[in-house]
Design an enzyme around this catalytic site. Structure first.
Site, PDB file in Angstrom:
ATOM      1  N   ARG A  71       0.849  -1.179   0.000  1.00 30.76           N
ATOM      2  CA  ARG A  71       0.000   0.000   0.000  1.00 30.76           C
ATOM      3  C   ARG A  71       0.889   1.234   0.000  1.00 30.76           C
ATOM      4  NH1 ARG A  71       0.055   2.522   4.925  1.00 30.76           N
ATOM      5  NH2 ARG A  71       0.394   1.299   6.829  1.00 30.76           N
ATOM      6  N   ASN A  95       2.159   4.871   1.492  1.00 28.28           N
ATOM      7  CA  ASN A  95       2.304   5.163   2.913  1.00 28.28           C
ATOM      8  C   ASN A  95       2.604   6.605   3.288  1.00 28.28           C
ATOM      9  OD1 ASN A  95       2.341   4.117   5.647  1.00 28.28           O
ATOM     10  ND2 ASN A  95       4.546   4.557   5.642  1.00 28.28           N
ATOM     11  N   GLU A 132       3.868  -5.585   6.878  1.00 30.51           N
ATOM     12  CA  GLU A 132       5.081  -5.096   7.550  1.00 30.51           C
ATOM     13  C   GLU A 132       6.129  -6.191   7.686  1.00 30.51           C
ATOM     14  OE1 GLU A 132       4.040  -3.071  11.164  1.00 30.51           O
ATOM     15  OE2 GLU A 132       2.435  -1.913  10.210  1.00 30.51           O
ATOM     16  N   ASN A 190       8.999   5.692   4.898  1.00 33.07           N
ATOM     17  CA  ASN A 190       8.369   6.906   5.405  1.00 33.07           C
ATOM     18  C   ASN A 190       9.076   8.106   4.810  1.00 33.07           C
ATOM     19  OD1 ASN A 190       6.016   7.143   7.321  1.00 33.07           O
ATOM     20  ND2 ASN A 190       7.051   5.349   8.196  1.00 33.07           N
ATOM     21  N   ASP A 200       9.226   7.605  12.196  1.00 37.76           N
ATOM     22  CA  ASP A 200       8.063   7.609  11.304  1.00 37.76           C
ATOM     23  C   ASP A 200       8.245   8.746  10.297  1.00 37.76           C
ATOM     24  OD1 ASP A 200       5.303   7.328  10.311  1.00 37.76           O
ATOM     25  OD2 ASP A 200       4.979   6.172  12.124  1.00 37.76           O
TER      26      ASP A 200
END
Length: 291
Positions: A101, A103, A122, A149, A198
């Site tokens: 997907r 992100n 993951e 990220n 993140d």
């Protein structure tokens, strides 16, 4: 009144809040709840929020030059019209990777949309970075990781910061004027026990801010990768910040309930909310994507 202590400004209880972006034309902050399949808008002048249902996991939202938005769904990049609540497919970069997907994303000054993908489980090392501009989407050639990220761009546009979340590393890659990637260097490594890096964001001084998932904090690193500051939160999972308000001097932070059991949720009643704090520095003006 702005305060250096993070305060909840919008109760949304996001399962996986992500992708905050200040949209100047709306004077509002937009963000998503990936696992909740929601798009959120927060109007700070009124202190109110609004949300839209998305047709699947939605990793990010950015404004486009036609007055609408581009969003990253699991199935690919879509155009989103808030007035109609409609989603129209634009491009599916990973139709061959149904377990992946989209992100996280950012927009460069030239209107290019940079975004990453990840294995939704993951586990697999199947996350890639892409550059999408004026109808052309290319895979950048950056090393694949499980959870991408970022990316985020330095103020001069010469460096691209991107994160290997599970590897706890933030990388800096040199960029040519045409967006071609060059040499990659390790920018920062997150030590054990401090959570997982993140989403990254760059401020006007060229310093990088990263949310720490499971780390109860956001951190600020100088352009050389030296830790300058850590701001603690009353919740464990901080995903990303965005600089907003007219002067770009308010930091908004998305958070997540994902992975928290009932005991943790009882101890963290604000988990999943949108937070704000005074970062002591301004952010960079946002850009609109030309896709």
């Amino acid at each position: 009144m702005r305060t250096a202590v993070p305060q909840s400004v919008l109760t949304v209880g996001a399962m996986l809040g992500e992708g905050p972006v200040w949209v100047a034309r709306d004077a509002a902050l937009w963000f998503v709840d990936i696992k909740g399949h929601r798009i959120h808008r927060f109007d700070p002048a009124l202190g109110v929020g609004r949300s839209w249902a998305a047709p699947g996991q939605v990793g990010w939202i950015v404004p486009t030059d036609d007055g609408l938005f581009a969003v990253g769904l699991q199935s690919g990049v879509h155009r989103f019209d808030p007035a109609r609540g409609s989603f129209v497919a634009i491009h599916a970069p990973e139709a061959h990777l149904p377990g992946n997907r989209l992100n996280d994303a950012c927009v460069a000054p030239d209107g290019a949309l940079w975004f990453g993908s990840m294995d939704d489980a993951e586990e697999a090392v199947s996350g890639y970075f892409y550059r999408f501009h004026k109808g052309v989407c290319i895979e950048t050639g950056l090393p694949s990781v499980s959870i991408t990220n970022g990316p985020a761009l330095s103020p001069d546009g010469r460096n691209l910061y991107h994160t290997d979340t599970l590897g706890k590393r933030i990388w800096r890659t040199e960029l040519a004027a045409d967006g071609t990637v060059g040499n990659t260097h390790l920018f920062a490594r997150i030590e054990d026990g401090a959570g997982y890096p993140d989403g990254p964001t760059i401020d006007v001084e060229g310093c990088l801010w990263t949310g720490l998932f499971g780390g109860w904090a956001v951190r600020r690193y100088d352009p050389a990768g030296t830790l300058m500051r850590e701001i603690r939160f009353p919740v464990a999972n901080i995903t990303k910040i965005a600089f907003g308000d007219e002067d770009l001097r308010t930091a908004y932070a998305t958070t997540a309930r994902k992975g928290l059991d009932m005991t943790a949720l009882t101890e963290q009643p604000l988990a999943g909310d949108l937070f704000a704090f005074d970062p002591g520095v301004a952010g960079l003006p946002g850009h609109v994507a030309t896709i």
